[in-house]
Design a protein around this motif. Structure first.
Motif: not given
Length: 413
Positions: A176-179, A201-207, A221-226, A230-238
């Protein structure tokens, strides 16, 4: 996998060097989805190091050591870890040959204590040191992995890239990566930024979203676990899109690039030049610009016009303005920016004049600063700032505000 990094060396505790290895290792481990839960620094003392190892072994799955693998008596990491694991030390022949070759090629007599650098934990996985002498190593015991690495970054970094990362990836049954995506802001404080994003910030989970102040700026810093980048980028974008809708006016770059690097790049891209007129900042803005390699292509020069005489004689600020409105005024900032631009033949002129403290000046309070930006073809911009903090903080913030407004103005050109 819960990881812990233990940096060994009294020089770290004395503040003689910074623990940059821990920062680097945390970043590399995050890339492969390993969370670092603890950073520990311990001096060159066997008893205290043994205590730290016992503590780490009780709470972490992966324990990474840096430093203490050298030839001297105070290099104790291998010996102390070996005692904790109940294993012996053995000579790694490849490392020993490298050490002997090093001294032989340089015509230097090798002292006996250098043989110590070739010792490794019995039964361990050895990581060759392609840029030094002491090899790294990894050993496993009771479901925990112990990784020992040399202290010098010039040796540690390439060893981690070439040998350690592949080894650690092989330990993980499910990779799994943290991006992360880093947004850098100027012109807004950390608390104000957090308030504008509090619901996110209060409802953050992933990312996850983490703001922090850095060098008079705010970084988010916006960090996604995937499973992959590429999957992490899709979580970060919105999430990034929502942040930009709310605070886009304050974002000057994505990534780790500094404000002055971004400004120099923008000037280069436009084929434009810049000049600085600085009073209270004493050349700080010019110094930031010229710290960027290749800045000679855009930097025309700077004037430290600290006194009224310098403002009048070098940059033609009229005596009646200085005597009336004062050196710390909107008019003076405007004239300094315009006149330094024309005097030095630049496309952009920036100015800073104000009260850095500790005492007031012209009856004006500490922290009052005017920043001017004159850009060819645009009306001159002057901003009044009310800055807080000690003298050096006011100077640093004022200089960066000048660069930030210059960057903004350039984009409006």
């Amino acid at each position: 996998m819960r990881a812990e990094i233990i940096a060994v060396g009294t020089e770290l505790l004395l503040g003689q060097i910074a623990n940059t290895n821990a920062q680097y290792l945390s970043q590399k481990l995050a890339e492969i989805g390993v969370g670092v839960y603890f950073h520990t620094v311990v001096g060159d003392n066997a008893e205290r190091l043994a205590s730290v190892i016992r503590q780490a072994s009780a709470r972490s799955d992966l324990i990474v050591f840096t430093g203490g693998l050298g030839p001297t008596q105070d290099d104790l990491t291998k010996e102390t870890v070996a005692e904790h694991l109940g294993v012996g030390l053995t000579t790694d022949q490849a490392a020993m040959e490298r050490i002997e070759s090093f001294f032989r090629q340089r015509g230097i007599t090798m002292t006996e204590n250098n043989r110590k650098q070739a010792l490794v934990l019995a039964g361990s996985r050895v990581f060759p040191n392609d840029h030094g002498m002491a090899p790294g190593m990894a050993a496993q015991r009771d479901g925990r992995t112990y990784v020992l690495l040399p202290g010098p970054p010039s040796e540690l970094y390439p060893m981690v890239e070439k040998y350690v990362m592949p080894y650690l990836i092989g330990l993980k049954p499910e990779q799994q990566v943290f991006h992360s995506r880093v947004l850098r802001f100027y012109g807004i404080g950390e608390s104000a930024l957090e308030e504008r994003l509090l619901d996110l910030i209060e409802r953050q989970d992933n990312p996850t979203i983490a703001p922090y102040a850095k060098e008079f700026e705010v970084t988010l810093r916006i960090t996604a676990r995937a499973a992959n980048v590429d999957d992490a980028e899709r979580l970060i974008q919105p999430v990034e899109r929502e942040i930009r809708e709310r605070l886009g006016e304050y974002i000057y770059v994505t990534g780790e690039t500094s404000l002055h690097e971004v400004l120099v790049d923008e000037l280069k891209r436009r084929g434009a030049t810049i000049a600085c007129a600085e009073s209270c900042t004493g050349g700080t803005a010019a110094s930031l610009i010229t710290s960027v390699p290749g800045s000679s292509a855009v930097m025309r020069g700077g004037v430290v016009c600290y006194t009224n005489e310098a403002k009048r004689q070098l940059l033609n600020v009229p005596e009646e303005v200085l005597a009336g409105e004062g050196a710390i005024s909107e008019t003076t900032a405007r004239l300094l920016a315009e006149n330094v631009r024309t005097t030095l033949g630049a496309d952009v002129g920036i100015s800073v004049t104000g009260v850095a403290g500790p005492d007031s000046s012209e009856g004006k309070p500490v922290g009052l600063v005017y920043v001017g930006v004159a850009v060819e073809g645009l009306p001159t911009l002057v901003k009044e700032l009310r800055l807080a903090g000690r003298r050096q903080a006011i100077v640093g913030r004022a200089a960066k505000f000048a660069l930030f407004y210059a960057l903004q103005r350039l984009k409006e050109r």
